[in-house]
Structures are given as structure tokens and as C-alpha cells.
Design an enzyme around this catalytic site. Structure first.
Site, PDB file in Angstrom:
ATOM      1  N   HIS A 336       0.861  -1.058  -0.032  1.00 27.44           N
ATOM      2  CA  HIS A 336      -0.105   0.078   0.057  1.00 27.44           C
ATOM      3  C   HIS A 336       0.884   1.106   0.261  1.00 27.44           C
ATOM      4  O   HIS A 336       1.956   1.258   0.910  1.00 27.44           O
ATOM      5  CB  HIS A 336      -0.905   0.050   1.268  1.00 27.44           C
ATOM      6  CG  HIS A 336      -1.951   1.091   1.183  1.00 27.44           C
ATOM      7  ND1 HIS A 336      -3.177   1.005   0.582  1.00 27.44           N
ATOM      8  CD2 HIS A 336      -1.991   2.421   1.576  1.00 27.44           C
ATOM      9  CE1 HIS A 336      -3.837   2.043   0.540  1.00 27.44           C
ATOM     10  NE2 HIS A 336      -3.072   2.937   1.129  1.00 27.44           N
ATOM     11  N   ALA A 337       0.630   2.227  -1.085  1.00 26.89           N
ATOM     12  CA  ALA A 337       1.578   3.263  -1.037  1.00 26.89           C
ATOM     13  C   ALA A 337       1.671   4.107  -0.054  1.00 26.89           C
ATOM     14  O   ALA A 337       0.556   4.228   0.675  1.00 26.89           O
ATOM     15  CB  ALA A 337       1.145   4.183  -2.364  1.00 26.89           C
ATOM     16  N   HIS A 366       0.256  11.944  -5.855  1.00 27.94           N
ATOM     17  CA  HIS A 366      -0.566  11.841  -4.214  1.00 27.94           C
ATOM     18  C   HIS A 366       0.697  11.899  -3.357  1.00 27.94           C
ATOM     19  O   HIS A 366       0.775  12.552  -2.318  1.00 27.94           O
ATOM     20  CB  HIS A 366      -1.373  10.707  -4.113  1.00 27.94           C
ATOM     21  CG  HIS A 366      -1.898  10.561  -2.823  1.00 27.94           C
ATOM     22  ND1 HIS A 366      -3.244  11.114  -2.490  1.00 27.94           N
ATOM     23  CD2 HIS A 366      -1.312   9.997  -1.748  1.00 27.94           C
ATOM     24  CE1 HIS A 366      -3.287  11.196  -1.055  1.00 27.94           C
ATOM     25  NE2 HIS A 366      -2.255  10.232  -0.600  1.00 27.94           N
ATOM     26  N   GLU A 367       1.461  10.640  -3.428  1.00 30.98           N
ATOM     27  CA  GLU A 367       2.533  10.504  -2.417  1.00 30.98           C
ATOM     28  C   GLU A 367       3.429  11.757  -2.444  1.00 30.98           C
ATOM     29  O   GLU A 367       4.021  11.993  -1.376  1.00 30.98           O
ATOM     30  CB  GLU A 367       3.444   9.239  -2.739  1.00 30.98           C
ATOM     31  CG  GLU A 367       2.436   7.925  -2.876  1.00 30.98           C
ATOM     32  CD  GLU A 367       1.761   7.811  -1.482  1.00 30.98           C
ATOM     33  OE1 GLU A 367       2.377   8.385  -0.005  1.00 30.98           O
ATOM     34  OE2 GLU A 367       0.456   7.385  -1.127  1.00 30.98           O
ATOM     35  N   HIS A 370       2.631  14.394  -0.414  1.00 30.78           N
ATOM     36  CA  HIS A 370       3.206  14.324   1.253  1.00 30.78           C
ATOM     37  C   HIS A 370       4.558  14.934   1.157  1.00 30.78           C
ATOM     38  O   HIS A 370       4.723  15.668   2.184  1.00 30.78           O
ATOM     39  CB  HIS A 370       2.905  12.950   1.471  1.00 30.78           C
ATOM     40  CG  HIS A 370       1.627  12.423   1.547  1.00 30.78           C
ATOM     41  ND1 HIS A 370       0.780  12.826   2.448  1.00 30.78           N
ATOM     42  CD2 HIS A 370       0.853  11.158   1.159  1.00 30.78           C
ATOM     43  CE1 HIS A 370      -0.536  12.216   2.237  1.00 30.78           C
ATOM     44  NE2 HIS A 370      -0.493  11.286   1.719  1.00 30.78           N
ATOM     45  N   GLU A 394      -3.637  15.083   2.512  1.00 28.51           N
ATOM     46  CA  GLU A 394      -3.796  14.126   1.787  1.00 28.51           C
ATOM     47  C   GLU A 394      -4.436  14.665   0.161  1.00 28.51           C
ATOM     48  O   GLU A 394      -4.502  14.148  -0.704  1.00 28.51           O
ATOM     49  CB  GLU A 394      -5.325  13.175   2.100  1.00 28.51           C
ATOM     50  CG  GLU A 394      -4.957  12.247   3.335  1.00 28.51           C
ATOM     51  CD  GLU A 394      -3.911  11.300   3.130  1.00 28.51           C
ATOM     52  OE1 GLU A 394      -3.189  10.980   1.867  1.00 28.51           O
ATOM     53  OE2 GLU A 394      -2.994  11.118   4.100  1.00 28.51           O
ATOM     54  N   HIS A 494      -6.523   0.598   5.647  1.00 28.47           N
ATOM     55  CA  HIS A 494      -6.444   1.447   6.782  1.00 28.47           C
ATOM     56  C   HIS A 494      -7.039   0.978   8.089  1.00 28.47           C
ATOM     57  O   HIS A 494      -6.987   1.398   9.099  1.00 28.47           O
ATOM     58  CB  HIS A 494      -7.330   2.681   6.234  1.00 28.47           C
ATOM     59  CG  HIS A 494      -6.686   3.354   5.111  1.00 28.47           C
ATOM     60  ND1 HIS A 494      -6.480   2.843   3.800  1.00 28.47           N
ATOM     61  CD2 HIS A 494      -5.801   4.440   4.853  1.00 28.47           C
ATOM     62  CE1 HIS A 494      -6.104   3.440   2.772  1.00 28.47           C
ATOM     63  NE2 HIS A 494      -5.478   4.549   3.446  1.00 28.47           N
ATOM     64  N   TYR A 504      -9.651  11.511   3.923  1.00 28.32           N
ATOM     65  CA  TYR A 504      -9.490  11.427   2.432  1.00 28.32           C
ATOM     66  C   TYR A 504     -10.773  12.032   1.760  1.00 28.32           C
ATOM     67  O   TYR A 504     -10.829  12.425   0.776  1.00 28.32           O
ATOM     68  CB  TYR A 504      -9.407  10.009   1.926  1.00 28.32           C
ATOM     69  CG  TYR A 504      -8.127   9.317   2.430  1.00 28.32           C
ATOM     70  CD1 TYR A 504      -6.985   9.700   1.736  1.00 28.32           C
ATOM     71  CD2 TYR A 504      -8.244   8.240   3.482  1.00 28.32           C
ATOM     72  CE1 TYR A 504      -5.743   8.911   2.270  1.00 28.32           C
ATOM     73  CE2 TYR A 504      -7.033   7.580   3.784  1.00 28.32           C
ATOM     74  CZ  TYR A 504      -5.656   7.785   3.371  1.00 28.32           C
ATOM     75  OH  TYR A 504      -4.518   7.474   3.586  1.00 28.32           O
TER      76      TYR A 504
END
Ligand code: X8Z
Ligand code: ZN
Length: 600
Positions: A336-337, A366-367, A370, A394, A494, A504
Site C-alpha cells: 500500500h503506497a 499523491h505521495e 506528502h 492527503e 486503513h 480522504y
């Protein structure tokens, strides 16, 4: 200071608050920030190793390091109460509040119980990471989550989809008992900190009274629900054409295994089934990436390139050395990323099992969102090194990915020419399947978890309540019976990994607010003759980058409302931005749905 925490809260407040000074508070916070930094690094490293190399030993080491950090966090949350009645400058008061509400897993004070909670947390996440479905026992090769997701994305064979869907969900059965115990322990810890339960603690982190926050979510959901229902009805009709009336009902919920995704959270993979006739934009980013033989690392470079085009510094060399981009062949990893900031300064990394497709191209952005956020706030004091609220963290990479428009793909040389405006419904449909479809999913996970923490949902009802909420919010249902021998919530990362999920939902509202505001800065306003929002890319726009960067650099030093105002000028989360974005699609869907069943 130490002796105080040995007493109960009541004694603490009465006995200690009168005798502390601002100097005591300064000293307390300075020490806390130093030690949080230290223990945080230690825990991050242990977790990094565990997630990249899942064994009993790495799990035990991660549990130990996490326990140390958590126990310290719990003691700080308790000690912070000593300063409740002291007049403090806003920054110091804010830090005290962050100490009280910052924990996600509030372990009980009893060291045995705290160790047990940490062990359960590590082993639940590990169990998810090791999850496999072995069809027909040993007769066929076992499928890991990547293989299962690829089948879910590609297959249009309803029986095959159901088989892998059920197969993946079976990995969660053994988690049930551990999860129930984990909830018990976490709640005990939350109560020791003065919260009703863990859910109440989770809701207390939003710069507003926790009950108001829950109402705020309802308000946002009511704003977007009509759009979701229109999309749902339309997609159901198209799936019914494909799979037949025996599989897809005319009025009821959509079977959960037919939406191209294990959790029915992102429906982008059924685009081909739902594409509006004549409006298909005519390019397929997944196919383009594959045809160009783009490597995972190259995909990440493209992501980095977007951020640097806005004026952000390149990622450090260590990012490229230490990240995981490809699933290793020889060991279990948590695929999971995720994005990491191991030293709380510049040791940025992502960990992803990248597949060459559009979904992962978006997830890379997305990552990286962060990571760029983490670096932007690294000048803040330790306690302020976080996003304005968790939805902001997020939302940043997703905001950037909204700028991956056809015009941007032309700039990358991926396509020769952007499709003309007559194809916009196709583009919007594709985005809606990703973003609008997600909204009720983003909401329902914590609606379930909050009730689990409050005791309204008991272990005897875990799966039943899960599907009731999925039905209520998403209008999806499982094919066949799910029973309490199953533990379907555990099949979503999660839940076993104990990552709050409301973030999210917020992110899916916020990213459109950010996009609308930054589009304005970049000179493509939605109204009038300007470029519509879905065709606006802020790529290369330094002004937009500056605005975004200023918000990121604030970290969590100010209430999120102020950070929001930095970019959007307003202080409210507001779904009109996502509604504006999809307005042409809403109109089109209304026409398509005329005379058809709506809702479920
Ligand atoms: O978990 C994630 C990211 C890591 S923070 C990959 N996401 C949610 C999910 O996969 O369920 C991004 C979208 C929603
Ligand atoms: Zn994320």
C-alpha cells in the site's frame, strides 16, 4: 513534573496547575519537541524496515519502537494538562493542545497493555501486507494484492471478479479477534486521556468542537450527494447493459465486485464500460505509459517534474536511493503506497509497488504531495511539522494530479494533440469515476470505525454494520451473504493499519477548492470565456506554486481555516468547487438519467 503524572487527572489539575509557570511550560515543550523528534525517527526507521521486509522479527522491533514513542506521547498528553489554567501565548497553547489530541493510537498506561496494543498494531498491518488469495488451494498460484487488483481492474467476467473479490476478502477473517482487542485497548487509553473513546479523540483534531466537525461532514456530504446519486444511477444502468439484469438490479445497489476496484472506492477502471458514446477523449494514459515502456522511476521523475515546475526544489538524492518503487520478488512488503519523512527534515521517501498505469501515475503525485509538504514545513518547530489538518496532507498531491490534463500530456510529449471540447464529457466522466465515486467511501469507513470505538457497533456486528453503511452511503452491496465469520473491514488497508480515513473525504473536497483557487492564480478562471477547471493545468506556474508553498510552509502552526484562506481566501471547507468542476457532467447525467430509477 514527573510526580504529577502519577496522580489522577483530577488531582493533576487541582494539584499542579496553580504551581506552574510559563518558564516551566517553555521547558516542558522544548524537551517534548526534542524527544518527539528522537523517538519519532527511531520509530520511523523501525517501521520502514518492517514494511519493507515483513518478518516476525522486524514486526517485533517496530512494535517496540512504536510503543516507546506512543508511551511517551501518552505521558506528554497527560502532562500537558498541568498547564491548562496557565495564560500562555497562542503558539504555546496550540502546542499543548496538539500534544493532547495528536495521538492516533492512545495506548493505556499499563505497560503490559501498551505493549499488547503495539504488538497488535504491528501484526495487523503485517497480516494485511502478507495477505494472499490461493485459488483452489495449491492447484493454482497464489495471488497477491497486486495481481488481484489487476484482475479487478481488467476483467469483465463477473464470475472471475466475484472469485478474486471474495478471495481477497478472506484474508481478513483471522484479523477479527485481534482487531476487537485492539479497539478495546485503544479505547481504554483514550479514556485515560479524558476522551469518551478513540473516535472522540480522532474527531477532536479539527480546530472546532468535535460534534461540530461531525456535522460539518454531514453538511459537505449533503452538498455532493445529488452528484454522486446521478453518477451511481448512470453507472448502474451501463453495468446492467453489460452484465445483465440478473446481476445488476434496476433500482437496487450495485454489486461491489463490478466497479473495477476491490473496495468500490475508485471506479476509474470501468471507464470503458461507462464512456459516453462519442465523447471518449481518445487517449488512454495507461496504454501510453506502457507503449512508451515508461519505467516506474521515470513515472516518479515526471511527478517530481511537476512540483519543480511550480518552483519547488528537486527531491534530495537520498529520496532516489532509499525509496521503494517496485515490488521485490523475494519478500513480503506492505505494498500500500505511502510517503515518509524519516528524519523529520529531508530524508523523504516513498514506498510503492508501482504498476505502469494511470492509477499509479496519479498515486505517485499523491505521495509526492506528502513529501513536498513535509519538506515545506521542516522549518517549523517540531510540533508544528504536520499538515493544517490531515485532509490537507492527503489533498496536495491530488491537487497537482488534477492538473494532469490533456494539455499537460501534450507538453510531456505523451499525446500529439489535446482532444477538442466536444470530448469534455468523456474527460469529466473519467475524473468523476475516480473522484465523485470516492466521496461516500471516504466517509463511510470512519462512520463505521467511530461506531466501533463508541461501542454502537459490537464485534458481533462488525461485518453486518459495514455493509449497512456501504449500502447507505455508497449504494453498493456484496453478492451473496457475508457473515460474521468474515471480517470485511479488515480487507481495507486503513482498518488493520489503523489509519483514520475521514482525511480522504476531506481531501476530495479540499483538492477541488485548491485547484479552483490556483487555477484563478494561473489565469484560467472557470467562469466566462476562460479555460474550464477540468482543462486548467497549473503546470509551470510559479505564482500558483508560491501560493501553494506558502500554505504548506505553515504546517499546523495555525488553525487549518487560516491555512485554507492562504490559498482560497475563504475559511470554510466548501463542496461548491467540486460541483463547479463537474457542473457540465451533472447536466449531462441528468439528461441521461431522465425516466430512469435514481438511488437504491
Ligand atoms: O491510502 C491512500 C494513499 C496513501 S495515503 C495511497 N489513499 C486512500 C486509499 O488508497 O484508500 C489515497 C486515496 C485514498
Ligand atoms: Zn496519502
Amino acid at each position: 513534573m514527573r510526580t504529577c503524572i502519577a496522580f489522577t487527572f483530577a488531582v493533576l489539575l487541582v494539584g499542579c496547575s496553580g504551581s506552574v509557570s510559563r518558564e516551566d511550560a517553555t521547558k516542558f515543550l522544548d524537551e517534548a519537541e526534542k524527544k518527539i523528534d528522537e523517538l519519532g525517527k527511531e520509530a520511523s526507521r523501525a517501521q520502514w524496515i518492517q514494511s519493507n521486509f515483513i518478518t516476525d522479527d522486524t514486526e517485533a522491533q517496530a512494535a517496540l519502537a512504536n510503543q516507546r514513542a506512543t508511551d511517551y506521547g501518552v505521558s506528554l498528553a497527560k502532562q500537558a494538562k498541568r498547564f491548562d489554567n496557565l495564560d500562555l501565548p497562542p503558539d504555546m497553547r496550540r502546542k499543548m493542545n496538539l500534544l493532547k489530541t495528536g495521538l492516533t493510537l492512545p495506548a493505556p498506561a499499563d505497560p503490559k497493555e501498551s505493549a499488547e496494543a503495539a504488538r497488535l498494531a504491528a501484526s495487523l498491518e503485517g497480516a494485511y501486507g502478507k495477505g494472499r488469495y490461493c485459488p483452489d488451494g495449491d492447484a493454482k498460484p497464489c495471488m497477491d494484492i497486486g495481481m488481484i487488483e489487476r484482475t479487478m481492474a481488467k476483467s469483465t467476467n463477473a464470475a472471475e471478479l466475484l472469485d478474486v473479490w471474495k478471495g481477497w476478502h478472506s484474508i481478513a477473517k483471522p484479523m477479527r479477534k485481534d482487531y476487537a482487542r485492539f479497539v478495546e485497548l485503544s479505547n481504554k487509553g483514550a479514556r485515560e486521556l479524558g476522551f469518551k473513546d478513540t473516535g472522540a479523540l480522532w474527531r477532536s483534531k479539527y480546530d472546532m468542537p468535535p460534534d461540530d466537525f461531525a456535522k460539518e461532514l454531514d453538511r459537505l456530504w449533503e452538498q455532493v450527494r445529488p452528484l454522486y446519486v446521478s453518477l451511481h444511477s448512470y453507472v448502474r444502468g451501463r453495468l446492467r447493459e453489460k452484465y445483465g439484469p440478473n446481476v445488476v438490479p434496476e433500482k437496487g445497489p450495485i454489486p461491489a465486485h463490478l466497479l473495477g476496484n476491490l473496495w468500490a472506492q475508485d471506479w476509474g477502471n470501468v471507464y470503458n464500460l461507462a464512456a459516453p458514446a462519442g465523447a471518449d477523449p481518445g487517449f488512454d494514459l495507461s496504454a501510453i505509459l506502457k507503449n512508451r515502456k515508461t519505467e516506474p522511476l521515470q513515472m516518479v521523475r515526471h511527478g517530481e517534474g511537476f512540483f519543480t515546475s511550480l518552483g519547488f526544489e528537486k527531491l534530495p538524492e537520498t529520496f532516489w536511493k532509499r525509496s521503494l518503487f517496485v515490488k521485490p520478488r523475494d519478500r513480503d512488503v506492505v505494498c500500500h503506497a505511502s510517503a515518509w519523512d524519516v528524519d523529520n527534515v529531508n530524508d523523504l521517501r516513498i514506498k510503492m509497488c508501482i504498476d505502469i498505469n494511470e492509477e499509479d501515475f496519479v498515486t505517485i503525485h499523491h505521495e509526492l504531495g506528502h513529501n513536498f509538504y513535509q519538506r515545506a514545513y521542516n522549518q517549523q518547530p517540531m510540533l508544528f511539522r504536520d499538515s493544517a489538518n490531515d485532509g490537507f496532507h492527503e489533498a496536495i498531491g491530488d491537487t497537482i494530479a488534477l492538473s494532469v490534463t490533456p494539455e499537460y500530456l501534450v507538453k510531456l510529449g505523451f499525446i500529439g494533440k489535446a482532444p477538442d471540447a466536444s470530448k469534455d464529457i468523456g474527460l469529466l466522466m473519467h475524473r468523476a469515476l475516480e473522484k465523485v465515486a470516492f466521496l461516500p467511501f471516504g466517509l463511510m469507513i470512519d462512520q463505521w470505525r467511530w461506531k466501533v470505538f463508541s461501542g454502537e457497533i459490537t464485534p458481533e456486528n462488525y461485518t453486518k454494520a459495514w455493509w449497512e453503511l456501504k449500502l447507505k452511503y455508497q449504494g453498493v452491496a456484496p453478492s451473496g451473504d457475508r457473515t460474521e465469520a468474515d471480517f470485511d473491514p479488515g480487507a481495507k488497508y486503513h482498518v488493520p493499519a489503523n489509519v483514520p480515513y475521514t482525511r480522504y473525504f476531506l481531501a476530495h473536497i479540499l483538492q477541488f477548492q485548491f485547484h479552483r483557487a490556483l487555477a484563478q492564480v494561473a489565469g484560467c478562471p472557470a467562469q466566462g470565456s476562460g479555460t474550464p477547471l477540468h482543462r486548467c493545468s497549473i503546470y509551470g506556474n510559479k505564482e500558483a506554486g508560491k501560493k501553494l508553498s506558502a500554505m504548506l510552509a505553515m504546517g499546523i502552526s495555525k488553525p487549518w481555516q487560516e491555512a485554507l484562506a492562504e490559498v482560497t481566501g475563504g475559511k470554510q471547507m466548501d463542496a461548491t468547487a467540486i460541483l463547479d468542476y463537474f457542473a457540465p457532467l451533472q447536466k449531462w447525467l441528468d439528461e441521461q438519467n431522465k425516466g430512469k430509477a435514481s438511488g437504491w
